[in-house]
Design a protein around this motif. Sequence first.
Motif, PDB file in Angstrom:
ATOM      1  N   PHE A   1       0.835  -1.211   0.000  1.00 23.66           N
ATOM      2  CA  PHE A   1       0.000   0.000   0.000  1.00 23.66           C
ATOM      3  C   PHE A   1       0.867   1.256   0.000  1.00 23.66           C
ATOM      4  O   PHE A   1       0.581   2.212  -0.720  1.00 23.66           O
ATOM      5  N   SER A   2       1.924   1.237   0.831  1.00 23.85           N
ATOM      6  CA  SER A   2       2.737   2.444   0.921  1.00 23.85           C
ATOM      7  C   SER A   2       4.203   2.137   1.190  1.00 23.85           C
ATOM      8  O   SER A   2       4.551   1.123   1.795  1.00 23.85           O
ATOM      9  N   ASP A   3       5.046   3.018   0.715  1.00 24.65           N
ATOM     10  CA  ASP A   3       6.451   3.109   1.089  1.00 24.65           C
ATOM     11  C   ASP A   3       6.659   4.582   1.382  1.00 24.65           C
ATOM     12  O   ASP A   3       7.035   5.371   0.505  1.00 24.65           O
ATOM     13  N   ALA A   4       6.386   4.963   2.625  1.00 25.94           N
ATOM     14  CA  ALA A   4       6.389   6.382   2.988  1.00 25.94           C
ATOM     15  C   ALA A   4       7.746   7.028   2.754  1.00 25.94           C
ATOM     16  O   ALA A   4       7.825   8.196   2.374  1.00 25.94           O
ATOM     17  N   GLY A   5       8.800   6.272   2.966  1.00 30.29           N
ATOM     18  CA  GLY A   5      10.126   6.826   2.772  1.00 30.29           C
ATOM     19  C   GLY A   5      10.371   7.251   1.334  1.00 30.29           C
ATOM     20  O   GLY A   5      11.042   8.255   1.071  1.00 30.29           O
ATOM     21  N   ALA A   6       9.828   6.500   0.397  1.00 31.80           N
ATOM     22  CA  ALA A   6       9.993   6.808  -1.029  1.00 31.80           C
ATOM     23  C   ALA A   6       8.811   7.602  -1.587  1.00 31.80           C
ATOM     24  O   ALA A   6       8.802   7.949  -2.773  1.00 31.80           O
ATOM     25  N   LYS A   7       7.810   7.871  -0.755  1.00 23.10           N
ATOM     26  CA  LYS A   7       6.591   8.573  -1.162  1.00 23.10           C
ATOM     27  C   LYS A   7       5.899   7.842  -2.314  1.00 23.10           C
ATOM     28  O   LYS A   7       5.411   8.461  -3.266  1.00 23.10           O
ATOM     29  N   GLN A   8       5.841   6.519  -2.189  1.00 24.18           N
ATOM     30  CA  GLN A   8       5.199   5.702  -3.202  1.00 24.18           C
ATOM     31  C   GLN A   8       4.012   4.949  -2.608  1.00 24.18           C
ATOM     32  O   GLN A   8       4.044   4.568  -1.431  1.00 24.18           O
ATOM     33  N   PHE A   9       3.003   4.709  -3.436  1.00 21.79           N
ATOM     34  CA  PHE A   9       1.791   4.048  -2.970  1.00 21.79           C
ATOM     35  C   PHE A   9       1.284   3.060  -4.026  1.00 21.79           C
ATOM     36  O   PHE A   9       1.430   3.285  -5.221  1.00 21.79           O
ATOM     37  N   MET A  10       0.700   1.975  -3.523  1.00 23.91           N
ATOM     38  CA  MET A  10       0.123   0.926  -4.370  1.00 23.91           C
ATOM     39  C   MET A  10       1.102   0.515  -5.471  1.00 23.91           C
ATOM     40  O   MET A  10       0.836   0.625  -6.661  1.00 23.91           O
ATOM     41  N   MET A  11       2.248   0.016  -5.040  1.00 20.85           N
ATOM     42  CA  MET A  11       3.299  -0.407  -5.955  1.00 20.85           C
ATOM     43  C   MET A  11       3.656  -1.872  -5.707  1.00 20.85           C
ATOM     44  O   MET A  11       3.589  -2.345  -4.580  1.00 20.85           O
ATOM     45  N   PRO A  12       4.071  -2.603  -6.766  1.00 19.47           N
ATOM     46  CA  PRO A  12       4.247  -2.152  -8.138  1.00 19.47           C
ATOM     47  C   PRO A  12       2.919  -1.863  -8.834  1.00 19.47           C
ATOM     48  O   PRO A  12       1.902  -2.489  -8.532  1.00 19.47           O
ATOM     49  N   ALA A  13       2.989  -0.926  -9.776  1.00 24.02           N
ATOM     50  CA  ALA A  13       1.772  -0.428 -10.411  1.00 24.02           C
ATOM     51  C   ALA A  13       1.025  -1.506 -11.192  1.00 24.02           C
ATOM     52  O   ALA A  13      -0.210  -1.537 -11.184  1.00 24.02           O
ATOM     53  N   ASP A  14       1.758  -2.407 -11.856  1.00 25.50           N
ATOM     54  CA  ASP A  14       1.071  -3.429 -12.657  1.00 25.50           C
ATOM     55  C   ASP A  14       0.306  -4.392 -11.757  1.00 25.50           C
ATOM     56  O   ASP A  14      -0.804  -4.829 -12.099  1.00 25.50           O
ATOM     57  N   GLY A  15       0.874  -4.739 -10.614  1.00 23.15           N
ATOM     58  CA  GLY A  15       0.183  -5.616  -9.672  1.00 23.15           C
ATOM     59  C   GLY A  15      -1.053  -4.952  -9.091  1.00 23.15           C
ATOM     60  O   GLY A  15      -2.105  -5.590  -8.929  1.00 23.15           O
ATOM     61  N   ALA A  16      -0.950  -3.666  -8.766  1.00 19.52           N
ATOM     62  CA  ALA A  16      -2.094  -2.926  -8.226  1.00 19.52           C
ATOM     63  C   ALA A  16      -3.213  -2.842  -9.255  1.00 19.52           C
ATOM     64  O   ALA A  16      -4.395  -3.018  -8.930  1.00 19.52           O
ATOM     65  N   LEU A  17      -2.844  -2.575 -10.509  1.00 20.07           N
ATOM     66  CA  LEU A  17      -3.844  -2.500 -11.577  1.00 20.07           C
ATOM     67  C   LEU A  17      -4.548  -3.838 -11.739  1.00 20.07           C
ATOM     68  O   LEU A  17      -5.782  -3.898 -11.862  1.00 20.07           O
ATOM     69  N   HIS A  18      -3.777  -4.929 -11.705  1.00 23.70           N
ATOM     70  CA  HIS A  18      -4.358  -6.262 -11.869  1.00 23.70           C
ATOM     71  C   HIS A  18      -5.322  -6.574 -10.726  1.00 23.70           C
ATOM     72  O   HIS A  18      -6.445  -7.058 -10.958  1.00 23.70           O
ATOM     73  N   ALA A  19      -4.915  -6.275  -9.491  1.00 22.88           N
ATOM     74  CA  ALA A  19      -5.743  -6.597  -8.327  1.00 22.88           C
ATOM     75  C   ALA A  19      -7.047  -5.818  -8.318  1.00 22.88           C
ATOM     76  O   ALA A  19      -8.134  -6.384  -8.125  1.00 22.88           O
ATOM     77  N   MET A  20      -6.961  -4.512  -8.523  1.00 24.59           N
ATOM     78  CA  MET A  20      -8.161  -3.685  -8.442  1.00 24.59           C
ATOM     79  C   MET A  20      -9.073  -3.902  -9.645  1.00 24.59           C
ATOM     80  O   MET A  20     -10.294  -3.844  -9.517  1.00 24.59           O
TER      81      MET A  20
END
Length: 286
Positions: free
Chosen positions: A79-98
């Motif tokens: 869901f998050s990597d606050a240190g890198a300011k990234q969310f719902m990564m990797p993007a392809d996996g998030a797209l597939h799941a949702m």
Amino acid sequence: MARQYEGKTYSIPLHLTANGLLFYNKQLLSAAGFDKPPSTWDEFLEVAKATTKDKVSGCSLNSDPSYAAPFYNQQKVDFSDAGAKQFMMPADGALHAMQWMQDLIYTHKVSPAPVATTDYSGPQKLFSANRAAMFVSGPWDIGPIRQGSPDIELGLAVPLTGTVQSAAMAGSGLMIPAKAKDPKLSWELITKLAAVQVELAATKEAGMSMPRKSWAADPAVAADPNLATIAKALAVVAKQDVALSASGKAAQINELWKKAYQQMIIQHAPVGPALDDFRKQAGAAL
């Protein structure tokens, strides 16, 4: 460790649950020709299609965005990597799941579209009314089903496997405030509440699952099919990004995720743009 940050422990786990357990109606699955629950996403869809008939849906998705976590965790999505300011990564996996979740409703039509509400018990209520054959949740829904619908032969299975088998962590912890008047007495209370015998007593009364390995190994837990299933699910919970909580922005970002989730799952908005917008807004919030 969900209760630790930068090597320091900030609370003691009181109980630990896994959101991602598969609840299923044994009678409905049997009537559709299945003698065991699904274990993979493909099998889940197969069973959901076969049990969708008349006024019964094969499954039921939740309006609460936290219930998406088991599904995207099963695609190795954080869901998050606050240190890198990234969310719902990797993007392809998030797209597939949702997209897969959205398709359950609008393409395969095996789940009703959730209604926007603060009540997360919608799937459980449909299940208890014999209107849904399966749903994904946590141990907190066992009691309401048993009490409200004792005629339903409830089955409880371990989390599904997408790319990996995974569940989302839930639970609560106990902490002593820095300005506590009597921290020693507070610590004594914590040690008593977290004792394994107290944990087992709470489990017996309320079905609450606990964080101790000794709890899971106890015969009272290991011999109970449902509790043993919960214990197995605890072994595959995904890591939490404690840095997000430490950032002070968790509540704001969770509201952004709620908006994005409702757009995708309730309003049938395109998944890719909704995820992209969420990432931009959440990153900016940090």
